[in-house]
Design an enzyme around this catalytic site. Sequence first.
Site, short mmCIF file in Angstrom:
data_model
loop_
_atom_site.label_atom_id
_atom_site.label_comp_id
_atom_site.label_asym_id
_atom_site.label_seq_id
_atom_site.Cartn_x
_atom_site.Cartn_y
_atom_site.Cartn_z
N LYS A 196 4.63 0.62 -9.45
CA LYS A 196 5.27 -0.28 -8.86
C LYS A 196 4.80 -1.82 -9.45
CE LYS A 196 6.48 -2.91 -4.76
NZ LYS A 196 6.30 -2.74 -3.12
N LYS A 249 9.49 1.55 -9.83
CA LYS A 249 10.29 0.21 -9.20
C LYS A 249 9.90 -0.97 -10.02
CE LYS A 249 10.24 -1.89 -4.71
NZ LYS A 249 9.35 -2.19 -3.46
#
Length: 324
Positions: A196, A249
């Site tokens: 992330k 992400k």
Amino acid sequence: MYPLNRNRRLRSKQSLRNLIKETRISPHDFIVPLFIIEGSNLKEEIPSMPNYYRYSLDVVKKEVKELWNIGVQAVLLFVKVEDHLKDNFGNEAVNKNGLMQRAIKDIKSSVPEMTIMTDVALDPYSTYGHDGIVKDNKILNDPTNLVLSDMALSHAEAGADVVAPSDMMDGRVLSIRKALENNGFHDTGIMSYAVKYASSFYGPFRDALDSKPGFGDKKTYQMDFHNRSEAILEAKSDIEEGSDIIMVKPGLSYLDILRDLKNQVHCPLAIYQVSGEYSMLKAAAKQGWLDHDKVMMEQLVSMKRAGADIIASYFAKDAIKLLS
Ligand code: PBG
């Protein structure tokens, strides 16, 4: 050699193009993120995410039924926490009767077959809007892991099928896995947001949950977007710690990372097409500058082509309607 090999030959008609299509998407590929609020009979549009809503529990149950009926088989739950319940320690996050825990139970009882995934991180519960406990402007790692484990356990107890830690603390997957195992939740999955990035594409999501960081940014825990090898390191350590699914992400700007992972790790990979990606397309389409549906499908297919087994997307419902 040209002209014996003409690459255009197999592109000459639609039925032939369909025959050689390498990537297909289906309703089963999607995870639908859902934003839940206290109250009843509420469906509030999120201003920076046109046509995306926050739902109260009674309404979200109907929404989940509708999603199931169109073929969605997984939802990812987020809650907007009321200000008076926020603190620095995530006390509300582990409340067995908290909004998340009630949402899990309600959804489970109305659509038992749906896979229920839950966000595990402190930011919606934090007065500081950070994913961990704050001390002297630092985000504490190990004390945060203890709360995250209790939080994940409370989600499992409420009936979550998969918990999804999105906080990026080191060692949290191991800590959550141990808590689950020690309490008999052997089959509760972990989908780790292992990869992330500290991204500016999360802005509209933070509006949706009112979870903007109150000071600083998230760069001491989320990854630097200049880095690529680090993604492999993060994914491998989370797999060793007991993660079942690895998430990358944001989506579109990180497809190189997704492909690297596809080549190097062997567990299911999810990608999260985040709020800013959704809002950009909505805005451009509203201006008439892009064809909404065509660009949406092109982006989703490119995620799958890059290596995503699973796509978390605010477009899922729109896309599925087009597919059928
Ligand atoms: C919080 C969390 C964020 C998102 C998912 N979980 C925001 C953040 O890290 O600040 C972003 C999702 C989106 O932008 O759609 N832990």
